[in-house]
Write an enzyme that holds these catalytic residues in place. Structure first.
Site, mmCIF file in Angstrom:
data_model
loop_
_atom_site.group_PDB
_atom_site.id
_atom_site.type_symbol
_atom_site.label_atom_id
_atom_site.label_comp_id
_atom_site.label_asym_id
_atom_site.label_seq_id
_atom_site.Cartn_x
_atom_site.Cartn_y
_atom_site.Cartn_z
ATOM 1 N N CYS A 29 -36.769 10.010 -6.363
ATOM 2 C CA CYS A 29 -35.370 10.042 -6.764
ATOM 3 C C CYS A 29 -34.649 10.778 -5.644
ATOM 4 O O CYS A 29 -35.127 11.822 -5.186
ATOM 5 C CB CYS A 29 -35.210 10.792 -8.083
ATOM 6 S SG CYS A 29 -33.487 11.070 -8.556
ATOM 7 N N THR A 30 -33.539 10.207 -5.191
ATOM 8 C CA THR A 30 -32.886 10.792 -4.011
ATOM 9 C C THR A 30 -32.285 12.175 -4.293
ATOM 10 O O THR A 30 -31.884 12.868 -3.372
ATOM 11 C CB THR A 30 -31.806 9.837 -3.457
ATOM 12 O OG1 THR A 30 -30.967 9.410 -4.532
ATOM 13 C CG2 THR A 30 -32.452 8.637 -2.795
ATOM 14 N N HIS A 31 -32.219 12.557 -5.548
ATOM 15 C CA HIS A 31 -31.745 13.913 -5.869
ATOM 16 C C HIS A 31 -32.818 14.983 -5.606
ATOM 17 O O HIS A 31 -32.497 16.144 -5.383
ATOM 18 C CB HIS A 31 -31.375 14.020 -7.351
ATOM 19 C CG HIS A 31 -30.037 13.452 -7.695
ATOM 20 N ND1 HIS A 31 -29.770 12.127 -7.686
ATOM 21 C CD2 HIS A 31 -28.885 14.068 -8.075
ATOM 22 C CE1 HIS A 31 -28.516 11.921 -8.045
ATOM 23 N NE2 HIS A 31 -27.959 13.081 -8.294
ATOM 24 N N GLU A 56 -27.332 18.176 -10.494
ATOM 25 C CA GLU A 56 -25.882 17.945 -10.384
ATOM 26 C C GLU A 56 -25.106 19.175 -10.875
ATOM 27 O O GLU A 56 -23.999 19.433 -10.437
ATOM 28 C CB GLU A 56 -25.465 16.693 -11.179
ATOM 29 C CG GLU A 56 -25.988 15.388 -10.599
ATOM 30 C CD GLU A 56 -25.079 14.742 -9.539
ATOM 31 O OE1 GLU A 56 -23.866 15.021 -9.518
ATOM 32 O OE2 GLU A 56 -25.607 13.961 -8.717
ATOM 33 N N CYS A 97 -30.451 5.007 -3.912
ATOM 34 C CA CYS A 97 -30.761 5.373 -5.295
ATOM 35 C C CYS A 97 -32.027 4.598 -5.679
ATOM 36 O O CYS A 97 -32.062 3.373 -5.556
ATOM 37 C CB CYS A 97 -29.601 4.961 -6.192
ATOM 38 S SG CYS A 97 -29.929 5.120 -7.956
ATOM 39 N N ASN A 98 -33.035 5.321 -6.106
ATOM 40 C CA ASN A 98 -34.298 4.660 -6.470
ATOM 41 C C ASN A 98 -34.144 3.759 -7.682
ATOM 42 O O ASN A 98 -34.721 2.674 -7.736
ATOM 43 C CB ASN A 98 -35.361 5.710 -6.759
ATOM 44 C CG ASN A 98 -35.847 6.391 -5.495
ATOM 45 O OD1 ASN A 98 -36.799 5.942 -4.880
ATOM 46 N ND2 ASN A 98 -35.182 7.449 -5.081
ATOM 47 N N THR A 99 -33.374 4.227 -8.647
ATOM 48 C CA THR A 99 -33.222 3.458 -9.881
ATOM 49 C C THR A 99 -32.553 2.112 -9.586
ATOM 50 O O THR A 99 -32.999 1.056 -10.050
ATOM 51 C CB THR A 99 -32.377 4.253 -10.901
ATOM 52 O OG1 THR A 99 -32.863 5.601 -10.948
ATOM 53 C CG2 THR A 99 -32.435 3.636 -12.265
ATOM 54 N N TYR A 109 -27.820 6.938 -13.774
ATOM 55 C CA TYR A 109 -28.251 5.546 -13.884
ATOM 56 C C TYR A 109 -29.643 5.489 -14.534
ATOM 57 O O TYR A 109 -30.005 4.515 -15.156
ATOM 58 C CB TYR A 109 -28.360 4.898 -12.505
ATOM 59 C CG TYR A 109 -27.065 4.470 -11.862
ATOM 60 C CD1 TYR A 109 -25.821 4.876 -12.354
ATOM 61 C CD2 TYR A 109 -27.089 3.639 -10.737
ATOM 62 C CE1 TYR A 109 -24.647 4.470 -11.729
ATOM 63 C CE2 TYR A 109 -25.915 3.226 -10.124
ATOM 64 C CZ TYR A 109 -24.707 3.648 -10.614
ATOM 65 O OH TYR A 109 -23.552 3.233 -9.989
ATOM 66 N N GLY A 110 -30.407 6.552 -14.306
ATOM 67 C CA GLY A 110 -31.824 6.544 -14.648
ATOM 68 C C GLY A 110 -32.145 6.307 -16.110
ATOM 69 O O GLY A 110 -33.257 5.903 -16.443
ATOM 70 N N ASP A 117 -25.094 5.841 -4.303
ATOM 71 C CA ASP A 117 -26.017 6.422 -5.280
ATOM 72 C C ASP A 117 -25.193 6.661 -6.541
ATOM 73 O O ASP A 117 -23.962 6.580 -6.519
ATOM 74 C CB ASP A 117 -26.595 7.743 -4.739
ATOM 75 C CG ASP A 117 -27.561 8.399 -5.727
ATOM 76 O OD1 ASP A 117 -28.311 7.671 -6.406
ATOM 77 O OD2 ASP A 117 -27.559 9.633 -5.849
ATOM 78 N N SER A 118 -25.884 7.004 -7.619
ATOM 79 C CA SER A 118 -25.159 7.322 -8.846
ATOM 80 C C SER A 118 -24.408 8.648 -8.726
ATOM 81 O O SER A 118 -23.479 8.907 -9.465
ATOM 82 C CB SER A 118 -26.148 7.395 -10.006
ATOM 83 O OG SER A 118 -27.161 8.329 -9.682
HETATM 84 N N1 DGL Z 1 -30.502 9.459 -7.477
HETATM 85 C C1 DGL Z 1 -30.909 8.430 -8.367
HETATM 86 C C2 DGL Z 1 -32.273 7.868 -7.994
HETATM 87 O O1 DGL Z 1 -32.705 8.005 -6.871
HETATM 88 C C3 DGL Z 1 -30.893 8.612 -9.819
HETATM 89 C C4 DGL Z 1 -30.076 9.556 -10.512
HETATM 90 C C5 DGL Z 1 -29.625 8.957 -11.813
HETATM 91 O O2 DGL Z 1 -30.355 8.967 -12.806
HETATM 92 O O3 DGL Z 1 -28.515 8.467 -11.807
HETATM 93 O O4 DGL Z 1 -32.911 7.276 -8.831
#
Ligand code: DGL
Length: 282
Positions: A198-200, A166, A87-89, A56-57, A24-25
């Site tokens: 988003c996994t966060h 974060e 990571c979804n992105t 990453y988003g 993931d990011s």
């Molecule tokens: N956890 C990431 C996701 O699921 C994104 C977080 C990011 O923007 O890097 O998209």
């Protein structure tokens, strides 16, 4: 090193016994790792968090694809037997490019999320919150609409949430205020289901329950993702048999002081020793 060399490492070490790779990011993908460790406790796990380049988003699809390639290369270099893009992105923008080229089975988080949202057939008006990249890719909207053309689907980009998580500002009033603002248009549409794309975001569940009206279902795909992974490993004859607790190895591209605290919240256990990773173009 070319990808085939990485694959040989996995084969030589006995593929079933090799670890599962996740990336993931940042720390968000640990929500998926937690679910996998619960379902498949005997598997070894190698996790890469690209904290130096988070988020990453808000990056362009080209940049996300380049980062994903490097993250996948890092995990292949560790001899993993399968990869989960946690990571979804990265799943939205880069995963399709790996279906053909990745030498080990690879999966993302979008299909499991969609499956979880539609599982009981109750969803009619679905809200999606995610990074700009994920919403802009329309990957969720497309995957949902393909399965059920009668759904009302509304996506909202919520780019401030990942930095707040974060920073571990989860219980702060400012986070609730930002959530209320982001959710306003979705509430106005009367959504019955909210996808945490988003996994966060699973870390925000208690706060989301506070700010959302009662009755809105929250969909977090971590458990469905673990079940998908189990099916994929079974199908490829890669599931590790036998008792014993698997190892967890965490690599980050940037080490920060708050990581341990945050990782504990995601993993519900100590992350153990965290190593510094250097990722580069393969
Ligand atoms: N956890 C990431 C996701 O699921 C994104 C977080 C990011 O923007 O890097 O998209």
């Amino acid at each position: 090193m070319v990808i085939d060399d990485f694959y040989s490492i996995g084969r030589i070490s006995g593929v079933k016994e090799a670890a599962l790779g996740f990336f993931d990011s940042g720390v968000g993908g640990l929500t998926v790792v937690r679910a996998v460790m619960d379902l498949l406790p005997g598997e070894d796990v190698i996790y890469l968090g690209d904290t130096a380049r988070l988020p990453y988003g808000s990056k362009s699809p080209e940049t996300i694809r380049q980062f994903t390639e490097e993250d996948v290369g890092f995990l292949l270099g560790k001899g993993v037997k399968a990869i989960v893009v946690a990571c979804n992105t990265a799943t939205a923008h880069a995963l399709p490019g790996f279906w053909e080229s990745c030498p080990v089975p690879i999966m993302g988080v979008i299909e499991p999320g969609v499956e979880a949202a539609l599982a009981d057939g109750e969803a009619e008006r679905i809200g999606i919150i995610a990074t700009r990249g994920t919403i802009g890719s329309h990957a969720y909207q497309h995957a949902l609409a393909t399965r059920n053309t009668g759904l009302m689907i509304h996506g909202v980009a919520t780019p401030l949430l990942v930095p707040l998580i974060e920073e571990n500002w989860i219980d702060e009033e400012v986070t609730k205020e930002i959530l209320r603002k982001y959710l306003e248009p979705l509430m106005a549409k009367g959504i019955d289901t909210l996808m945490l794309a988003c996994t966060h975001y699973p870390l925000l569940v208690p706060v989301l329950r506070e700010v959302l009206p009662e009755g809105v279902r929250l969909i977090d795909s971590a458990t469905t993702c673990a079940e998908h992974l189990q099916r994929m490993l079974e199908a490829k004859n890669l599931l590790r048999k036998g008792a014993g607790e698997g190892n967890l190895e965490i690599y980050l591209t940037d080490l920060s002081e708050q990581f341990e605290d945050l990782a504990r919240r995601f993993l519900k256990r100590s992350p153990g020793r965290v190593r510094r990773a250097v990722v580069s173009k393969i």
